[in-house]
Design a protein around this motif. Structure first.
Motif, mmCIF file in Angstrom:
data_model
loop_
_atom_site.group_PDB
_atom_site.id
_atom_site.type_symbol
_atom_site.label_atom_id
_atom_site.label_comp_id
_atom_site.label_asym_id
_atom_site.label_seq_id
_atom_site.Cartn_x
_atom_site.Cartn_y
_atom_site.Cartn_z
ATOM 1 N N SER A 80 0.788 -1.229 0.000
ATOM 2 C CA SER A 80 0.000 0.000 0.000
ATOM 3 C C SER A 80 0.822 1.282 0.000
ATOM 4 C CB SER A 80 -0.984 -0.010 1.172
ATOM 5 O OG SER A 80 -0.307 -0.221 2.387
ATOM 6 N N SER A 81 2.129 1.217 0.226
ATOM 7 C CA SER A 81 2.983 2.412 0.158
ATOM 8 C C SER A 81 3.795 2.485 -1.131
ATOM 9 C CB SER A 81 3.952 2.437 1.343
ATOM 10 O OG SER A 81 3.248 2.523 2.556
ATOM 11 N N LEU A 82 3.661 1.493 -1.991
ATOM 12 C CA LEU A 82 4.478 1.416 -3.198
ATOM 13 C C LEU A 82 4.109 2.481 -4.210
ATOM 14 C CD1 LEU A 82 6.628 -0.291 -4.761
ATOM 15 C CD2 LEU A 82 4.691 -1.475 -5.808
ATOM 16 N N SER A 83 5.110 3.185 -4.701
ATOM 17 C CA SER A 83 4.942 4.059 -5.856
ATOM 18 C C SER A 83 6.141 3.825 -6.766
ATOM 19 C CB SER A 83 4.829 5.532 -5.450
ATOM 20 O OG SER A 83 6.028 5.976 -4.880
ATOM 21 N N LEU A 84 5.928 3.941 -8.052
ATOM 22 C CA LEU A 84 6.981 3.719 -9.038
ATOM 23 C C LEU A 84 6.903 4.807 -10.101
ATOM 24 C CD1 LEU A 84 6.493 -0.100 -9.748
ATOM 25 C CD2 LEU A 84 8.408 0.927 -8.535
ATOM 26 N N PRO A 85 8.053 5.242 -10.642
ATOM 27 C CA PRO A 85 7.988 6.196 -11.743
ATOM 28 C C PRO A 85 7.587 5.545 -13.062
ATOM 29 C CG PRO A 85 10.266 5.711 -11.189
ATOM 30 C CD PRO A 85 9.412 4.997 -10.191
ATOM 31 N N SER A 86 7.913 4.244 -13.216
ATOM 32 C CA SER A 86 7.593 3.560 -14.466
ATOM 33 C C SER A 86 7.685 2.056 -14.288
ATOM 34 C CB SER A 86 8.558 3.991 -15.579
ATOM 35 O OG SER A 86 9.876 3.575 -15.260
ATOM 36 N N LEU A 87 7.047 1.364 -15.194
ATOM 37 C CA LEU A 87 7.267 -0.068 -15.316
ATOM 38 C C LEU A 87 8.487 -0.235 -16.215
ATOM 39 C CD1 LEU A 87 3.622 -1.356 -15.853
ATOM 40 C CD2 LEU A 87 5.008 -1.513 -13.787
ATOM 41 N N PRO A 88 9.256 -1.296 -16.050
ATOM 42 C CA PRO A 88 10.445 -1.472 -16.892
ATOM 43 C C PRO A 88 10.063 -1.555 -18.368
ATOM 44 C CG PRO A 88 10.426 -3.065 -15.093
ATOM 45 C CD PRO A 88 9.102 -2.376 -15.083
ATOM 46 N N SER A 89 10.799 -0.899 -19.218
ATOM 47 C CA SER A 89 10.461 -0.900 -20.643
ATOM 48 C C SER A 89 10.614 -2.280 -21.272
ATOM 49 C CB SER A 89 11.304 0.128 -21.399
ATOM 50 O OG SER A 89 12.673 -0.196 -21.285
ATOM 51 N N ASN A 90 11.408 -3.161 -20.672
ATOM 52 C CA ASN A 90 11.577 -4.512 -21.219
ATOM 53 C C ASN A 90 10.645 -5.533 -20.554
ATOM 54 O OD1 ASN A 90 13.051 -4.202 -18.864
ATOM 55 N ND2 ASN A 90 14.615 -5.677 -19.444
ATOM 56 N N LEU A 91 9.694 -5.072 -19.738
ATOM 57 C CA LEU A 91 8.738 -5.969 -19.092
ATOM 58 C C LEU A 91 7.911 -6.686 -20.160
ATOM 59 C CD1 LEU A 91 7.519 -6.808 -16.305
ATOM 60 C CD2 LEU A 91 5.839 -5.006 -16.661
ATOM 61 N N SER A 92 7.876 -8.016 -20.099
ATOM 62 C CA SER A 92 7.115 -8.766 -21.092
ATOM 63 C C SER A 92 6.005 -9.617 -20.479
ATOM 64 C CB SER A 92 8.035 -9.649 -21.939
ATOM 65 O OG SER A 92 8.674 -10.606 -21.136
ATOM 66 N N GLU A 93 6.014 -9.774 -19.148
ATOM 67 C CA GLU A 93 4.969 -10.597 -18.537
ATOM 68 C C GLU A 93 4.685 -10.147 -17.104
ATOM 69 O OE1 GLU A 93 3.875 -15.298 -17.697
ATOM 70 O OE2 GLU A 93 5.744 -14.801 -18.723
ATOM 71 N N LEU A 94 3.396 -10.053 -16.817
ATOM 72 C CA LEU A 94 2.911 -9.773 -15.472
ATOM 73 C C LEU A 94 2.044 -10.933 -15.034
ATOM 74 C CD1 LEU A 94 1.747 -6.060 -15.858
ATOM 75 C CD2 LEU A 94 3.542 -6.876 -14.319
ATOM 76 N N GLY A 95 2.110 -11.282 -13.753
ATOM 77 C CA GLY A 95 1.234 -12.308 -13.212
ATOM 78 C C GLY A 95 -0.051 -11.686 -12.683
ATOM 79 N N MET A 96 -1.058 -12.529 -12.473
ATOM 80 C CA MET A 96 -2.313 -12.044 -11.902
ATOM 81 C C MET A 96 -2.045 -11.422 -10.532
ATOM 82 S SD MET A 96 -5.062 -14.994 -13.018
ATOM 83 C CE MET A 96 -4.336 -16.253 -12.024
ATOM 84 N N TRP A 97 -2.765 -10.370 -10.214
ATOM 85 C CA TRP A 97 -2.678 -9.663 -8.927
ATOM 86 C C TRP A 97 -1.280 -9.081 -8.652
ATOM 87 C CZ3 TRP A 97 -4.901 -14.689 -8.967
ATOM 88 C CH2 TRP A 97 -6.284 -14.683 -8.939
ATOM 89 N N ALA A 98 -0.463 -8.901 -9.656
ATOM 90 C CA ALA A 98 0.914 -8.424 -9.458
ATOM 91 C C ALA A 98 0.975 -7.096 -8.700
ATOM 92 C CB ALA A 98 1.646 -8.305 -10.794
ATOM 93 N N PHE A 99 0.063 -6.166 -9.008
ATOM 94 C CA PHE A 99 0.038 -4.862 -8.350
ATOM 95 C C PHE A 99 -1.321 -4.597 -7.706
ATOM 96 C CE2 PHE A 99 3.500 -4.405 -11.385
ATOM 97 C CZ PHE A 99 4.466 -3.757 -10.630
ATOM 98 N N ASN A 100 -2.050 -5.646 -7.382
ATOM 99 C CA ASN A 100 -3.361 -5.530 -6.764
ATOM 100 C C ASN A 100 -3.235 -4.831 -5.403
ATOM 101 O OD1 ASN A 100 -5.503 -6.776 -4.865
ATOM 102 N ND2 ASN A 100 -6.277 -7.266 -6.897
ATOM 103 N N ARG A 101 -4.115 -3.883 -5.163
ATOM 104 C CA ARG A 101 -4.175 -3.145 -3.889
ATOM 105 C C ARG A 101 -2.910 -2.315 -3.606
ATOM 106 N NH1 ARG A 101 -8.823 -4.466 -1.345
ATOM 107 N NH2 ARG A 101 -9.737 -6.473 -1.885
ATOM 108 N N THR A 102 -2.301 -1.798 -4.643
ATOM 109 C CA THR A 102 -1.186 -0.866 -4.453
ATOM 110 C C THR A 102 -1.790 0.535 -4.417
ATOM 111 O OG1 THR A 102 -0.835 -0.963 -6.848
ATOM 112 C CG2 THR A 102 0.637 -2.287 -5.472
ATOM 113 N N THR A 103 -2.203 0.934 -3.249
ATOM 114 C CA THR A 103 -3.021 2.132 -3.097
ATOM 115 C C THR A 103 -2.238 3.439 -3.064
ATOM 116 O OG1 THR A 103 -3.072 1.748 -0.718
ATOM 117 C CG2 THR A 103 -4.920 0.888 -2.002
ATOM 118 N N SER A 104 -0.937 3.389 -3.295
ATOM 119 C CA SER A 104 -0.135 4.615 -3.435
ATOM 120 C C SER A 104 0.608 4.636 -4.767
ATOM 121 C CB SER A 104 0.893 4.724 -2.294
ATOM 122 O OG SER A 104 0.255 4.869 -1.056
ATOM 123 N N LEU A 105 0.215 3.775 -5.678
ATOM 124 C CA LEU A 105 0.977 3.601 -6.913
ATOM 125 C C LEU A 105 1.150 4.897 -7.693
ATOM 126 C CD1 LEU A 105 2.530 1.430 -8.342
ATOM 127 C CD2 LEU A 105 0.481 0.851 -9.628
ATOM 128 N N GLY A 106 0.107 5.663 -7.839
ATOM 129 C CA GLY A 106 0.217 6.961 -8.492
ATOM 130 C C GLY A 106 0.481 6.878 -9.988
#
Length: 194
Positions: A80-106
């Motif tokens: 719930s405190s996680l914030s990121l400026p970006s996802l990696p540009s080479n990201l090719s796969e995300l799993g289910m619920w990977a960022f679920n309930r990240t309430t500070s993601l922004g």
């Protein structure tokens, strides 16, 4: 592969020998829900963040994700405190619920040309907003509840640049995300599941 004893109680993790770490194993943080900071930007070879690697670390902050290609299911779920400026540009796969309930993601940059699928519930209940208001150009499918309950998410589907490769939208993909207007679907949509 980095493994940390489950008996240790950690708050901050910094890495040495940075170019040797390519994977953070499943349940990396288990019994370390008090983890507050992990220096990931220096891990230039990090490719995989394992299943539940940082799940439930409610005070976790990460400086940046530079090179991750795969973030497995629940990787950052309920951070719930996680914030990121970006996802990696080479990201090719995300799993289910990977960022679920990240309430500070922004707001984050979402340029991942190799990413094809936003899986089920991936960003559900997050405060995600995307700086360009468009999905990454390679995304062909948005899973069930992928962006459900995201009150800050605004996506622009009004032109061909909004989601140029999107073909399939699954059940409730954008449910209760009040700023999503699906009235103007991209012309390339083939399937909307309900």
């Amino acid at each position: 592969i980095l493994a940390i004893s489950k008996d240790l109680k950690l708050k901050r993790i910094y890495f040495q020998n940075k170019n040797e770490i390519i994977e953070l194993y499943d349940n990396f943080q288990e019994k370390n829900q008090d983890l507050e900071f992990v220096e990931l930007s220096m891990l230039t070879m990090l490719e995989t963040i394992g299943h539940s690697a940082f799940a439930d670390c409610i005070n976790l902050t990460v400086d940046n994700l530079v090179s991750a290609i795969f973030i497995d299911s629940y990787g950052f779920s309920n951070c719930s405190s996680l914030s990121l400026p970006s996802l990696p540009s080479n990201l090719s796969e995300l799993g289910m619920w990977a960022f679920n309930r990240t309430t500070s993601l922004g707001q984050l940059s979402f340029y991942c040309p190799d990413l094809k699928l936003i899986p089920d519930s991936c960003f559900q209940y997050s405060t995600l907003s995307i700086d360009t208001q468009t999905l990454s150009s390679g995304i062909t499918e948005v899973g069930s509840n992928a962006f459900a309950d995201c009150p800050n998410l605004v996506l622009n589907f009004n032109d061909s640049e909004g989601a140029p490769s999107l073909k399939t939208i699954h059940t409730n993909a954008f449910q209760r995300s009040p700023q999503i207007n699906l009235a103007n679907f991209p012309v390339n949509i083939e399937t909307i599941r309900s």
